[in-house]
Design a protein around this motif. Structure first.
Motif, PDB file in Angstrom:
ATOM      1  N   PRO A 125       0.528  -0.909   0.001  1.00 26.71           N
ATOM      2  CA  PRO A 125      -0.011   0.378   0.013  1.00 26.71           C
ATOM      3  C   PRO A 125       0.595   1.336  -0.071  1.00 26.71           C
ATOM      4  O   PRO A 125       1.942   1.545   0.528  1.00 26.71           O
ATOM      5  CB  PRO A 125      -1.061  -0.037   1.036  1.00 26.71           C
ATOM      6  N   PRO A 126       0.262   2.533  -0.259  1.00 28.90           N
ATOM      7  CA  PRO A 126       1.159   3.685  -0.281  1.00 28.90           C
ATOM      8  C   PRO A 126       1.528   4.477   1.307  1.00 28.90           C
ATOM      9  O   PRO A 126       2.728   4.094   1.014  1.00 28.90           O
ATOM     10  CB  PRO A 126      -0.144   4.743  -0.718  1.00 28.90           C
ATOM     11  N   LYS A 127       1.000   3.975   1.884  1.00 26.33           N
ATOM     12  CA  LYS A 127       1.615   4.370   3.073  1.00 26.33           C
ATOM     13  C   LYS A 127       1.488   2.832   4.502  1.00 26.33           C
ATOM     14  O   LYS A 127      -0.227   2.774   4.832  1.00 26.33           O
ATOM     15  CB  LYS A 127       1.408   4.831   4.120  1.00 26.33           C
ATOM     16  N   PRO A 128       2.003   1.927   4.269  1.00 25.36           N
ATOM     17  CA  PRO A 128       1.498   0.460   5.047  1.00 25.36           C
ATOM     18  C   PRO A 128       1.344   0.907   6.615  1.00 25.36           C
ATOM     19  O   PRO A 128       2.273   1.929   6.758  1.00 25.36           O
ATOM     20  CB  PRO A 128       2.947  -0.636   4.978  1.00 25.36           C
ATOM     21  N   SER A 129       0.797   0.276   7.525  1.00 26.19           N
ATOM     22  CA  SER A 129       0.527   0.944   8.525  1.00 26.19           C
ATOM     23  C   SER A 129       1.017  -0.417   9.334  1.00 26.19           C
ATOM     24  O   SER A 129       1.800  -1.160   8.586  1.00 26.19           O
ATOM     25  CB  SER A 129      -0.804   0.029   8.758  1.00 26.19           C
ATOM     26  N   ALA A 130       1.491  -0.185  11.043  1.00 23.93           N
ATOM     27  CA  ALA A 130       1.779  -0.747  11.299  1.00 23.93           C
ATOM     28  C   ALA A 130       2.507  -2.444  11.214  1.00 23.93           C
ATOM     29  O   ALA A 130       3.074  -2.885  11.203  1.00 23.93           O
ATOM     30  CB  ALA A 130       2.018  -0.247  12.719  1.00 23.93           C
ATOM     31  N   ALA A 131       0.838  -3.371  11.066  1.00 25.91           N
ATOM     32  CA  ALA A 131       0.342  -4.458  11.649  1.00 25.91           C
ATOM     33  C   ALA A 131       1.146  -5.056   9.966  1.00 25.91           C
ATOM     34  O   ALA A 131       1.391  -5.933   9.843  1.00 25.91           O
ATOM     35  CB  ALA A 131      -1.256  -4.208  11.232  1.00 25.91           C
ATOM     36  N   GLN A 132       1.061  -4.643   8.776  1.00 26.77           N
ATOM     37  CA  GLN A 132       0.817  -4.726   7.492  1.00 26.77           C
ATOM     38  C   GLN A 132       2.541  -4.177   7.458  1.00 26.77           C
ATOM     39  O   GLN A 132       3.164  -5.024   6.982  1.00 26.77           O
ATOM     40  CB  GLN A 132       0.270  -3.570   6.443  1.00 26.77           C
TER      41      GLN A 132
END
Length: 151
Positions: A125-132
């Protein structure tokens, strides 16, 4: 495949990336192609034939949405590398079977059937989350400590 088709396809893909903020996957797809060339020459030939005969013309001739078409190519590369299944990981870290065309906010991975094989990256994704980021680090990079960047 003509240079004109490739130029048109590249322009449509660049416009789609700019419009959505999606990440360009071509660097990790090139790495997958290099790996295929060494480990599965027939798979490599199949991937190149798909790129030249299907991917580029479908984007250039406006039959396919560029981001979805490139993601499908990434899934093909992963399947040619190792049998398995595709999953999407949402920003909360929940996974589900990947269903085309997918969501830009999802991390897309190919999970090989072999239990000792690492997951293959298909889309970030453009801005991965902490979980990703944690999922990417654990399953793709094999890092056992949390933290770091997904790309």
């Amino acid at each position: 495949m003509t240079t004109d088709l490739r130029t048109k396809a590249d322009a449509r893909f660049a416009a789609a990336l700019a419009a959505t903020g999606a990440r360009d996957p071509r660097d990790y797809y090139r790495a997958r192609l290099r790996e295929l060339r060494r480990s599965n020459p027939q798979g490599y030939d199949d991937a190149v034939a798909y790129y030249q005969g299907t991917l580029v013309p479908s984007i250039a001739e406006r039959e396919a949405e560029p981001l979805a078409a490139w993601r499908e190519f990434g899934l093909l590369l992963a399947r040619l590398t190792a049998p398995g299944r595709a999953v999407a990981v949402d920003p909360s870290g929940r996974s589900r079977p990947f269903e085309p065309p997918g969501e830009t906010a999802d991390l897309v991975l190919h999970l090989p059937d072999a239990t000792n094989a690492r997951a293959l990256l298909v889309g970030l994704p453009p801005k991965p989350s902490a979980a990703q980021t944690a999922t990417h680090n654990w399953l793709v990079l094999g890092r056992r400590a949390l933290g770091g960047s997904a790309g």
